[in-house]
Design a protein around this motif. Sequence first.
Motif, PDB file in Angstrom:
ATOM      1  N   VAL A   1      18.813   0.315 -11.010  1.00  0.00           N
ATOM      2  CA  VAL A   1      18.557   1.267  -9.933  1.00  0.00           C
ATOM      3  C   VAL A   1      18.128   0.529  -8.670  1.00  0.00           C
ATOM      4  N   ARG A   2      18.322   1.200  -7.549  1.00  0.00           N
ATOM      5  CA  ARG A   2      17.876   0.666  -6.259  1.00  0.00           C
ATOM      6  C   ARG A   2      16.855   1.644  -5.685  1.00  0.00           C
ATOM      7  N   ARG A   3      15.701   1.128  -5.317  1.00  0.00           N
ATOM      8  CA  ARG A   3      14.672   1.969  -4.702  1.00  0.00           C
ATOM      9  C   ARG A   3      15.134   2.362  -3.302  1.00  0.00           C
ATOM     10  N   LYS A   4      15.177   3.650  -3.022  1.00  0.00           N
ATOM     11  CA  LYS A   4      15.689   4.150  -1.746  1.00  0.00           C
ATOM     12  C   LYS A   4      14.809   3.718  -0.577  1.00  0.00           C
ATOM     13  N   GLN A   5      13.517   3.606  -0.806  1.00  0.00           N
ATOM     14  CA  GLN A   5      12.589   3.301   0.275  1.00  0.00           C
ATOM     15  C   GLN A   5      12.727   1.883   0.820  1.00  0.00           C
ATOM     16  N   ASP A   6      12.888   0.910  -0.067  1.00  0.00           N
ATOM     17  CA  ASP A   6      12.931  -0.481   0.400  1.00  0.00           C
ATOM     18  C   ASP A   6      14.185  -1.252  -0.021  1.00  0.00           C
ATOM     19  N   GLY A   7      15.072  -0.640  -0.815  1.00  0.00           N
ATOM     20  CA  GLY A   7      16.324  -1.292  -1.193  1.00  0.00           C
ATOM     21  C   GLY A   7      16.215  -2.312  -2.310  1.00  0.00           C
ATOM     22  N   ARG A   8      15.037  -2.466  -2.919  1.00  0.00           N
ATOM     23  CA  ARG A   8      14.880  -3.432  -4.012  1.00  0.00           C
ATOM     24  C   ARG A   8      15.537  -2.917  -5.286  1.00  0.00           C
ATOM     25  N   VAL A   9      15.979  -3.839  -6.112  1.00  0.00           N
ATOM     26  CA  VAL A   9      16.692  -3.507  -7.352  1.00  0.00           C
ATOM     27  C   VAL A   9      15.732  -3.668  -8.538  1.00  0.00           C
ATOM     28  N   TYR A  10      15.766  -2.686  -9.442  1.00  0.00           N
ATOM     29  CA  TYR A  10      14.914  -2.676 -10.627  1.00  0.00           C
ATOM     30  C   TYR A  10      15.744  -2.270 -11.842  1.00  0.00           C
ATOM     31  N   ALA A  11      15.158  -2.460 -13.013  1.00  0.00           N
ATOM     32  CA  ALA A  11      15.713  -1.889 -14.241  1.00  0.00           C
ATOM     33  C   ALA A  11      14.840  -0.691 -14.580  1.00  0.00           C
TER      34      ALA A  11
ATOM     35  N   ASN B   1      13.957  10.819  -8.219  1.00  0.00           N
ATOM     36  CA  ASN B   1      14.622  10.996  -6.923  1.00  0.00           C
ATOM     37  C   ASN B   1      14.335   9.859  -5.940  1.00  0.00           C
ATOM     38  N   ASN B   2      13.403   8.958  -6.243  1.00  0.00           N
ATOM     39  CA  ASN B   2      13.119   7.803  -5.383  1.00  0.00           C
ATOM     40  C   ASN B   2      14.115   6.659  -5.593  1.00  0.00           C
ATOM     41  N   TYR B   3      15.015   6.809  -6.587  1.00  0.00           N
ATOM     42  CA  TYR B   3      15.904   5.708  -6.961  1.00  0.00           C
ATOM     43  C   TYR B   3      17.361   6.161  -6.969  1.00  0.00           C
ATOM     44  N   ALA B   4      18.214   5.265  -6.528  1.00  0.00           N
ATOM     45  CA  ALA B   4      19.666   5.494  -6.618  1.00  0.00           C
ATOM     46  C   ALA B   4      20.157   4.705  -7.826  1.00  0.00           C
ATOM     47  N   ILE B   5      20.818   5.382  -8.746  1.00  0.00           N
ATOM     48  CA  ILE B   5      21.312   4.730  -9.959  1.00  0.00           C
ATOM     49  C   ILE B   5      22.583   3.963  -9.616  1.00  0.00           C
ATOM     50  N   ILE B   6      22.581   2.668  -9.949  1.00  0.00           N
ATOM     51  CA  ILE B   6      23.735   1.817  -9.680  1.00  0.00           C
ATOM     52  C   ILE B   6      24.682   1.841 -10.878  1.00  0.00           C
ATOM     53  N   GLU B   7      24.140   1.513 -12.067  1.00  0.00           N
ATOM     54  CA  GLU B   7      24.962   1.549 -13.282  1.00  0.00           C
ATOM     55  C   GLU B   7      24.080   1.405 -14.515  1.00  0.00           C
ATOM     56  N   PRO B   8      24.537   1.917 -15.663  1.00  0.00           N
ATOM     57  CA  PRO B   8      23.821   1.680 -16.913  1.00  0.00           C
ATOM     58  C   PRO B   8      24.009   0.217 -17.330  1.00  0.00           C
ATOM     59  N   ILE B   9      22.936  -0.401 -17.825  1.00  0.00           N
ATOM     60  CA  ILE B   9      23.052  -1.812 -18.222  1.00  0.00           C
ATOM     61  C   ILE B   9      22.741  -2.035 -19.691  1.00  0.00           C
ATOM     62  N   GLY B  10      22.286  -1.001 -20.403  1.00  0.00           N
ATOM     63  CA  GLY B  10      22.018  -1.179 -21.816  1.00  0.00           C
ATOM     64  C   GLY B  10      21.549   0.104 -22.457  1.00  0.00           C
ATOM     65  N   GLU B  11      21.660   0.121 -23.794  1.00  0.00           N
ATOM     66  CA  GLU B  11      21.202   1.284 -24.534  1.00  0.00           C
ATOM     67  C   GLU B  11      20.509   0.797 -25.787  1.00  0.00           C
ATOM     68  N   GLY B  12      19.334   1.398 -26.051  1.00  0.00           N
ATOM     69  CA  GLY B  12      18.573   0.995 -27.224  1.00  0.00           C
ATOM     70  C   GLY B  12      18.364   2.168 -28.154  1.00  0.00           C
ATOM     71  N   GLY B  13      17.461   1.984 -29.105  1.00  0.00           N
ATOM     72  CA  GLY B  13      17.192   3.025 -30.072  1.00  0.00           C
ATOM     73  C   GLY B  13      16.557   4.265 -29.461  1.00  0.00           C
ATOM     74  N   PHE B  14      15.781   4.090 -28.408  1.00  0.00           N
ATOM     75  CA  PHE B  14      15.077   5.216 -27.822  1.00  0.00           C
ATOM     76  C   PHE B  14      15.735   5.759 -26.567  1.00  0.00           C
TER      77      PHE B  14
ATOM     78  N   LEU C   1       0.822  -1.207   0.000  1.00  0.00           N
ATOM     79  CA  LEU C   1       0.000   0.000   0.000  1.00  0.00           C
ATOM     80  C   LEU C   1       0.860   1.263   0.000  1.00  0.00           C
ATOM     81  N   ARG C   2       1.981   1.236   0.704  1.00  0.00           N
ATOM     82  CA  ARG C   2       2.890   2.381   0.715  1.00  0.00           C
ATOM     83  C   ARG C   2       3.490   2.574  -0.677  1.00  0.00           C
ATOM     84  N   PHE C   3       3.811   1.475  -1.350  1.00  0.00           N
ATOM     85  CA  PHE C   3       4.344   1.540  -2.713  1.00  0.00           C
ATOM     86  C   PHE C   3       3.334   2.215  -3.643  1.00  0.00           C
ATOM     87  N   LEU C   4       2.035   1.876  -3.479  1.00  0.00           N
ATOM     88  CA  LEU C   4       1.008   2.471  -4.323  1.00  0.00           C
ATOM     89  C   LEU C   4       0.828   3.965  -4.048  1.00  0.00           C
TER      90      LEU C   4
END
Length: 185
Positions: free
Chosen positions: A110-120, A91-104, A81-84
């Motif tokens: 990235v790591r979500r600052k609130q809960d520490g989970r890792v996302y792309a 600003n909610n995410y800490a960038i760890i590193e670039p992992i790819g580049e596409g046409g767009f 519910l807090r996530f929603l």
Amino acid sequence: MDTFYFSSPPERSSGIHGPKTLANQERCYMSVALFVGNSLAKMKQLNLRTQGLIWSVENYGMGPGHEQLTTPACISENKYLRFLRTEEGLNNYAIIEPIGEGGFGLVKLVRRKQDGRVYALKQISKERATKSRRSIERMCAERCALVESDSEWIVKLYTAFQDDTNFYFLLEYLPGGDLSTLLAR
């Protein structure tokens, strides 16, 4: 999803308030109706999950030690519910590193600052994406396909948001890269 009906807005004279009054009134009415309908649907889903948990506790005879089951479930529900409720932004995410580049654009780990989970985080430049109608259509089709998909074979889209210069897709991080990169190797 249930359909919610609201009484229509009061009639106003467009001559008194201006020519755009009726259009603005209808747009505001639809926005509020959609917001309230979505809020009620979310509450209904929460109640169903709560009832399912209560049913499980009662029918499986958990007895006095049922807190071992219910406490983690309540903590998980609160995090969800807090996530929603959290307004999304870069600003909610800490960038760890670039992992790819596409046409767009660029995909970053990235790591979500609130809960520490890792996302792309897929970052799409508005300038590049809005150059042609086909680009916008492709981006919207990608977003729609990711939203509608419920397959373990397609990456999960958690949320999408934007700022002044970019669109962002917050995606499930899958180590190893995308299928086209794996096929190319």
